[in-house]
Enzyme design. Structure first.
Site, mmCIF file in Angstrom:
data_model
loop_
_atom_site.group_PDB
_atom_site.id
_atom_site.type_symbol
_atom_site.label_atom_id
_atom_site.label_comp_id
_atom_site.label_asym_id
_atom_site.label_seq_id
_atom_site.Cartn_x
_atom_site.Cartn_y
_atom_site.Cartn_z
ATOM 1 N N HIS A 51 0.837 -1.195 0.000
ATOM 2 C CA HIS A 51 0.000 0.000 0.000
ATOM 3 C C HIS A 51 0.873 1.246 0.000
ATOM 4 C CE1 HIS A 51 0.648 -0.860 4.361
ATOM 5 N NE2 HIS A 51 0.955 0.411 4.338
HETATM 6 C C1 T46 Z 1 2.855 0.772 6.951
HETATM 7 C C2 T46 Z 1 3.643 -0.459 7.199
HETATM 8 C C3 T46 Z 1 5.109 -0.204 7.350
HETATM 9 C C4 T46 Z 1 -4.428 -0.652 13.448
HETATM 10 O O1 T46 Z 1 -5.539 -0.925 13.947
HETATM 11 N N1 T46 Z 1 -3.747 0.459 13.852
HETATM 12 C C5 T46 Z 1 -2.544 0.793 13.328
HETATM 13 O O2 T46 Z 1 -1.961 1.814 13.730
HETATM 14 C C6 T46 Z 1 -1.978 -0.036 12.305
HETATM 15 C C7 T46 Z 1 -0.656 0.328 11.673
HETATM 16 C C8 T46 Z 1 -2.677 -1.159 11.915
HETATM 17 N N2 T46 Z 1 -3.853 -1.461 12.486
HETATM 18 C C9 T46 Z 1 -4.544 -2.702 12.109
HETATM 19 C C10 T46 Z 1 -5.121 -2.701 10.693
HETATM 20 C C11 T46 Z 1 -5.051 -4.128 10.287
HETATM 21 O O3 T46 Z 1 -6.210 -4.812 10.708
HETATM 22 O O4 T46 Z 1 -3.596 -3.767 12.118
HETATM 23 C C12 T46 Z 1 -3.859 -4.687 11.073
HETATM 24 C C13 T46 Z 1 -2.619 -4.901 10.225
HETATM 25 O O5 T46 Z 1 -2.329 -3.690 9.502
HETATM 26 P P1 T46 Z 1 -1.714 -3.698 8.038
HETATM 27 O O6 T46 Z 1 -2.218 -4.870 7.281
HETATM 28 O O7 T46 Z 1 -1.935 -2.358 7.423
HETATM 29 O O8 T46 Z 1 -0.171 -3.927 8.356
HETATM 30 P P2 T46 Z 1 1.079 -3.837 7.365
HETATM 31 O O9 T46 Z 1 2.191 -4.500 8.065
HETATM 32 O O10 T46 Z 1 0.739 -4.301 6.007
HETATM 33 O O11 T46 Z 1 1.369 -2.247 7.243
HETATM 34 C C14 T46 Z 1 1.782 -1.497 8.371
HETATM 35 C C15 T46 Z 1 1.040 -0.163 8.426
HETATM 36 O O12 T46 Z 1 -0.371 -0.390 8.367
HETATM 37 C C16 T46 Z 1 1.410 0.760 7.288
HETATM 38 O O13 T46 Z 1 0.953 2.062 7.556
HETATM 39 O O14 T46 Z 1 3.349 1.707 6.350
HETATM 40 O O15 T46 Z 1 3.177 -1.241 8.306
#
Ligand code: T46
Length: 146
Positions: A51
């Protein structure tokens, strides 16, 4: 060079008892910090991210182990490695990112300048490619380069 990204050397103090890194918001890093999160205990072969953000600025630090990060501004795509707690990767808006090759036990700490906002995410690469050129074309939006 991937626009809106930059490696930042983090100041550290090392002595015969260990090392300490200190990060000051709007000092060491070019933004105020409103949120901290970390990614750990990743499963073997995990590939995360996929993303961009429209507004968010972040600093990624691998505080233990090593992690590869793909960064892509829509024109240039690079894979970089974070493998020391004394170096951070700044990623500003409109940079597609993916995290992969998490070493066993690795921990990725992220400092962010805003609270969590799902509406700030672009999770579709075609949508990212539609929006990114306009962002980088507007004045002052190239964000510098590593
Ligand atoms: C990024 C990379 C480096 C939350 O509820 N609060 C938060 O602050 C974050 C970051 C995530 N979440 C929840 C949303 C999803 O249900 O945690 C779950 C996993 O998030 P996501 O799939 O977006 O995780 P990554 O590892 O793909 O991405 C994350 C960050 O979301 C993103 O901003 O830049 O790490």
């Amino acid at each position: 060079m991937v626009r809106n990204t930059q490696f930042i050397d983090l100041p550290h103090w090392d002595d015969d008892t260990g090392s300490l890194v200190a990060i000051e918001a709007e000092g060491t890093i070019p933004f105020g910090v409103q949120r901290v999160y970390y990614i750990f205990e990743t499963t073997p072969g995990a590939h995360r991210g996929f993303h961009s953000h429209r507004d968010l600025a972040q600093l990624l630090i691998c505080v233990h182990g090593s992690i590869d990060i793909i960064i892509d501004d829509g024109c240039t795509r690079e894979q970089v490695t974070l493998d020391t707690p004394t170096k951070g990767l700044y990623i500003g808006p409109y940079v597609w990112r993916e995290m992969l090759n998490f070493s066993d036990g690795s921990v990725l700490v992220v400092l962010a300048n805003h609270h969590y906002d799902p509406a700030d995410y672009i999770r579709d690469y075609d949508q990212f490619m539609q929006e990114a050129p306009a962002f980088f074309a507007s004045a002052g939006q190239d964000g510098g380069a590593r």
